[in-house]
Scaffold this motif. Structure first.
Motif, mmCIF file in Angstrom:
data_model
loop_
_atom_site.group_PDB
_atom_site.id
_atom_site.type_symbol
_atom_site.label_atom_id
_atom_site.label_comp_id
_atom_site.label_asym_id
_atom_site.label_seq_id
_atom_site.Cartn_x
_atom_site.Cartn_y
_atom_site.Cartn_z
ATOM 1 N N UNK A 98 0.748 -1.360 0.024
ATOM 2 C CA UNK A 98 0.105 0.115 -0.112
ATOM 3 C C UNK A 98 0.722 1.283 0.145
ATOM 4 N N UNK A 99 1.950 1.078 0.697
ATOM 5 C CA UNK A 99 2.796 2.425 0.707
ATOM 6 C C UNK A 99 3.774 2.595 -0.554
ATOM 7 N N UNK A 100 4.136 1.266 -1.151
ATOM 8 C CA UNK A 100 5.048 1.258 -2.335
ATOM 9 C C UNK A 100 4.376 1.470 -3.633
ATOM 10 N N UNK A 101 3.082 1.189 -3.723
ATOM 11 C CA UNK A 101 2.335 1.342 -5.071
ATOM 12 C C UNK A 101 1.832 2.679 -5.540
ATOM 13 N N UNK A 115 -14.954 -6.845 8.791
ATOM 14 C CA UNK A 115 -14.737 -6.886 10.227
ATOM 15 C C UNK A 115 -13.693 -7.425 10.715
ATOM 16 N N UNK A 116 -12.995 -8.584 9.954
ATOM 17 C CA UNK A 116 -12.097 -9.443 10.289
ATOM 18 C C UNK A 116 -10.829 -9.037 9.981
ATOM 19 N N UNK A 117 -10.633 -7.890 9.269
ATOM 20 C CA UNK A 117 -9.455 -7.101 8.704
ATOM 21 C C UNK A 117 -9.085 -7.621 7.317
ATOM 22 N N UNK A 118 -9.725 -8.303 6.592
ATOM 23 C CA UNK A 118 -9.512 -8.679 5.168
ATOM 24 C C UNK A 118 -9.734 -7.356 4.318
ATOM 25 N N UNK A 119 -8.681 -7.371 3.495
ATOM 26 C CA UNK A 119 -8.969 -6.127 2.406
ATOM 27 C C UNK A 119 -8.763 -6.654 1.027
ATOM 28 N N UNK A 120 -9.648 -6.122 0.102
ATOM 29 C CA UNK A 120 -9.391 -6.275 -1.400
ATOM 30 C C UNK A 120 -9.579 -5.034 -1.930
ATOM 31 N N UNK A 121 -8.757 -4.707 -2.887
ATOM 32 C CA UNK A 121 -8.889 -3.702 -3.734
ATOM 33 C C UNK A 121 -8.685 -3.956 -5.065
ATOM 34 N N UNK A 122 -9.239 -3.414 -5.935
ATOM 35 C CA UNK A 122 -8.999 -3.291 -7.492
ATOM 36 C C UNK A 122 -8.935 -2.086 -8.199
ATOM 37 N N UNK A 123 -7.937 -1.918 -8.725
ATOM 38 C CA UNK A 123 -7.455 -0.843 -9.641
ATOM 39 C C UNK A 123 -7.486 -1.113 -11.223
ATOM 40 N N UNK A 124 -7.523 -0.091 -11.729
ATOM 41 C CA UNK A 124 -7.571 -0.037 -13.203
ATOM 42 C C UNK A 124 -6.712 1.144 -13.924
ATOM 43 N N UNK A 125 -6.270 0.722 -15.076
ATOM 44 C CA UNK A 125 -5.631 1.908 -15.674
ATOM 45 C C UNK A 125 -6.282 1.663 -17.078
ATOM 46 N N UNK A 126 -6.970 2.817 -17.606
ATOM 47 C CA UNK A 126 -7.592 2.527 -18.919
ATOM 48 C C UNK A 126 -7.633 4.046 -19.553
#
Length: 168
Positions: A98-101, A115-126
């Protein structure tokens, strides 16, 4: 002074070509850093494999000609797929990623935090209806993964694929 001018012009001439060889996608740095690390599972699928499928005379009995053509149109410009995964030190790796990208170069498609602390993020370049990279970042206490599709995926071709598959 003229002795400095020639090398300087040479550097400016080569700079654009060199800059194009630098990793432009989110996962390249990580992939090269962790590909040989035994704590990681690493997958790389070259764009060449999609060319080979296109050039091969495959017997795809389950698909009709329109479906095969639509699939090949979608994957023809994919340059590669990269995946990194580990269950070792996952939370720290998530924070590091998260800090380097440079996520400011991407548009956030979605973000999920449980709430369990799981994280999912999706990004796009278009640009317009053409995707150049789709990037997924997953972090949990016992799971860290990065997935990147690099290449040109034309969304209009995806819709043609969907129509070809729906006509079944």
């Amino acid at each position: 002074m003229k002795y400095l001018l020639l090398p300087l012009l040479f550097v400016f001439y080569l700079a654009p070509a060199t800059a194009q060889k630098l990793p432009q996608d989110a996962i390249s740095t990580y992939f090269s850093e962790y590909v040989d690390d035994q704590n990681f599972s690493a997958v790389y699928v070259s764009g060449k494999i999609f060319q080979l499928f296109r050039d091969a005379d495959l017997d795809l009995d389950d698909l009709d000609e329109a479906e095969v053509k639509a699939i090949l149109e979608v994957v023809q410009d994919i340059q590669g797929i990269r995946v990194l995964h580990t269950d070792v030190n996952a939370t720290a790796l998530w924070k590091e990623a998260k800090n380097r990208i440079p996520t400011d170069r991407y548009e956030l498609l979605f973000k999920v935090r449980t709430k369990d602390g799981d994280n999912v993020e999706a990004f796009i370049q278009d640009e317009k209806a053409v995707i150049s990279e789709l990037f997924l970042l997953v972090g949990a206490a016992d799971n860290f993964a990065m997935l990147s599709f690099i290449g040109r995926v034309d969304l209009t071709k995806l819709s043609q694929l969907q129509k070809a598959l729906d006509n079944e």
